[in-house]
Design a protein around this motif. Structure first.
Motif, mmCIF file in Angstrom:
data_model
loop_
_atom_site.group_PDB
_atom_site.id
_atom_site.type_symbol
_atom_site.label_atom_id
_atom_site.label_comp_id
_atom_site.label_asym_id
_atom_site.label_seq_id
_atom_site.Cartn_x
_atom_site.Cartn_y
_atom_site.Cartn_z
ATOM 1 N N UNK A 210 3.740 -10.368 -15.227
ATOM 2 C CA UNK A 210 3.164 -11.281 -14.234
ATOM 3 C C UNK A 210 2.077 -10.619 -13.397
ATOM 4 N N UNK A 211 2.228 -9.318 -13.108
ATOM 5 C CA UNK A 211 1.267 -8.671 -12.221
ATOM 6 C C UNK A 211 -0.084 -8.435 -12.903
ATOM 7 N N UNK A 212 -0.113 -8.470 -14.230
ATOM 8 C CA UNK A 212 -1.407 -8.415 -14.931
ATOM 9 C C UNK A 212 -2.166 -9.714 -14.631
ATOM 10 N N UNK A 213 -1.449 -10.821 -14.726
ATOM 11 C CA UNK A 213 -2.063 -12.118 -14.408
ATOM 12 C C UNK A 213 -2.502 -12.168 -12.953
ATOM 13 N N UNK A 214 -1.698 -11.599 -12.068
ATOM 14 C CA UNK A 214 -2.067 -11.567 -10.636
ATOM 15 C C UNK A 214 -3.387 -10.845 -10.432
ATOM 16 N N UNK A 215 -3.528 -9.674 -11.068
ATOM 17 C CA UNK A 215 -4.762 -8.908 -10.903
ATOM 18 C C UNK A 215 -5.957 -9.650 -11.495
ATOM 19 N N UNK A 216 -5.744 -10.351 -12.612
ATOM 20 C CA UNK A 216 -6.822 -11.167 -13.177
ATOM 21 C C UNK A 216 -7.216 -12.260 -12.192
ATOM 22 N N UNK A 217 -6.223 -12.915 -11.607
ATOM 23 C CA UNK A 217 -6.498 -14.000 -10.651
ATOM 24 C C UNK A 217 -7.298 -13.478 -9.471
ATOM 25 N N UNK A 218 -6.945 -12.303 -8.977
ATOM 26 C CA UNK A 218 -7.654 -11.747 -7.829
ATOM 27 C C UNK A 218 -9.092 -11.402 -8.181
ATOM 28 N N UNK A 219 -9.323 -10.846 -9.362
ATOM 29 C CA UNK A 219 -10.685 -10.535 -9.783
ATOM 30 C C UNK A 219 -11.544 -11.793 -9.845
ATOM 31 N N UNK A 220 -11.009 -12.837 -10.460
ATOM 32 C CA UNK A 220 -11.776 -14.078 -10.577
ATOM 33 C C UNK A 220 -11.984 -14.729 -9.205
ATOM 34 N N UNK A 221 -11.026 -14.562 -8.311
ATOM 35 C CA UNK A 221 -11.194 -15.088 -6.955
ATOM 36 C C UNK A 221 -12.380 -14.422 -6.266
ATOM 37 N N UNK A 222 -12.447 -13.097 -6.380
ATOM 38 C CA UNK A 222 -13.548 -12.368 -5.739
ATOM 39 C C UNK A 222 -14.889 -12.691 -6.388
ATOM 40 N N UNK A 223 -14.857 -13.100 -7.664
ATOM 41 C CA UNK A 223 -16.079 -13.532 -8.348
ATOM 42 C C UNK A 223 -16.405 -14.992 -8.018
#
Length: 397
Positions: A210-223
């Motif tokens: 799940x935390x891999x998905x979390x980090x992906x979500x955060x990256x896309x949020x900042x983009x």
């Protein structure tokens, strides 16, 4: 024969038969009497210290005191080509691991500087047929890169992780994933979101935690790519691993994105989920959030976040598969162990795992008509990306 010579003779004899406690006692008596140790005796003394005071010790100060003595009498051996036990290396790595466990990261790096990674062995140790232990080089890089990441030395974290990926030929327990993950985290913190995403996508092929998905979500949020961020956040929320309370920040992230996109009701639902978890765990709650949710008439005493999750679950499912149409097909094969099978649809076969079947499992048999979504998956044997069937429902009910 002097008392020092007697002590040394006894120490050597005890060391030879692996009576390290007795050997250490005799060496310390010799040293107290200002006895000089030969290079051979220094090696034996170092091993005595390691086995008696370092290897299985639980007290940090005692481990460090003994490690200091070891590094003062012997040097690090080059074990890179002909792996040999080295008390210097083993003592330093043991101390680094202990400091890591106690979150004393500057101390980890202080002791890491006493090792030359080029001299470390890549040989893994197998105490039995079922257990494999990391090589010294793996342990060195695992402790060093974690410490660097924890103290926000992101450029150095990337460098050391890349060194590990290049110089370690075989990883134990998929440790290469941790180095890639630390690179991804460092790039995210440096604002290099595309580089972070690239590493995370590579990791996600084989590790869907799940935390891999979390980090992906955060990256896309900042983009500011909010639709992608929502999809990945929903994947993390719905992932089968990880406790809901550990995902609390994901609910807040989703709430913020939905608020930005103008979906007020759904934003409040996610903020409420965030609130109920924190309330249940008696974690601090922002008064402004409490007032906001109170204005919507929500129960501020609620602590049952598991029931709330079930109530809201379809919302996150919709986010996860946003923009994708459900597919329709027939179960074509179920494996004998009942854990997986294939669905035939539109002239193609899609692999599925039975835990993705959301209706009564009694309907999992050949010929059952089903609907499903498709999800990217990695076929390791063919080294290629494929589509698997997920979120499966029976269409015969």
């Amino acid at each position: 024969m002097s008392s020092v010579e007697v002590n040394l003779e006894k120490a050597r004899a005890y060391n030879k038969v692996k009576k390290y406690d007795e050997s250490l006692e005799q060496y310390e008596l010799a040293l107290e009497a200002d006895g000089e140790l030969s290079q051979g005796d220094k090696e034996k003394y170092a091993w005595d210290l390691y086995f008696v005071k370092v290897k299985d010790n639980e007290f940090i100060d005692e481990i460090e005191d003994s490690a200091k003595k070891i590094v003062s009498v012997v040097s690090q051996k080059d074990s890179s080509k002909a792996p040999k036990p080295c008390p210097y290396t083993l003592a330093v790595i043991r101390l680094m691991k202990t400091y890591t466990e106690n979150e004393r990261y500057l101390d980890v790096l202080r002791w890491a500087s006493k090792l030359d990674p080029k001299k470390l062995s890549n040989q893994q140790f197998k105490p039995n047929d079922e257990v494999t232990m990391n090589s010294n080089k793996e342990n060195y890089y695992l402790q060093t890169t974690k410490a660097l990441l924890e103290i926000d030395k992101f450029d150095q974290t990337i460098k050391y992780c890349q060194d590990a990926l290049v110089t370690i030929p075989e990883f134990n327990n998929n440790n290469d994933v941790w180095f890639k993950l630390r690179i991804a985290k460092s790039y995210k913190e440096l604002g290099e979101y595309d580089n972070s995403i690239e590493f995370l996508k590579d990791i996600y092929k084989t590790k869907k935690d799940w935390y891999i998905s979390r980090d992906m979500a955060e990256n896309y949020f900042f983009k500011e790519e909010f639709d992608e961020s929502l999809k990945w956040a929903a994947k993390g929320i719905l992932a089968r691993d990880g406790k809901l309370e550990n995902k609390v920040k994901l609910f807040s992230l989703v709430g913020d994105i939905l608020e930005i996109k103008g979906f007020e009701d759904e934003a409040i639902m996610n903020k409420y989920m965030y609130y109920v978890i924190r309330n249940a765990k008696e974690w601090p709650i922002d008064e402004e959030l409490k007032d906001l949710l109170g204005n919507y008439g929500l129960d501020l005493e609620n602590t049952d976040f598991k029931s709330l999750f079930k109530e809201y679950e379809n919302m996150w499912i919709s986010m996860k598969y946003f923009g994708q149409e459900r597919q329709y097909g027939v179960i074509d094969k179920v494996f004998p162990d009942g854990k997986a099978g294939f669905i035939k649809a539109n002239g193609k076969s899609y692999y599925f795992k039975t835990y993705e079947f959301k209706d009564d499992k009694d309907y999992i048999y050949e010929g059952t008509e089903v609907s499903f979504y498709l999800e990217d998956a990695y076929n390791k044997s063919k080294d290629e990306m494929v589509k698997n069937a997920v979120n499966i429902y029976c269409e015969m009910l």
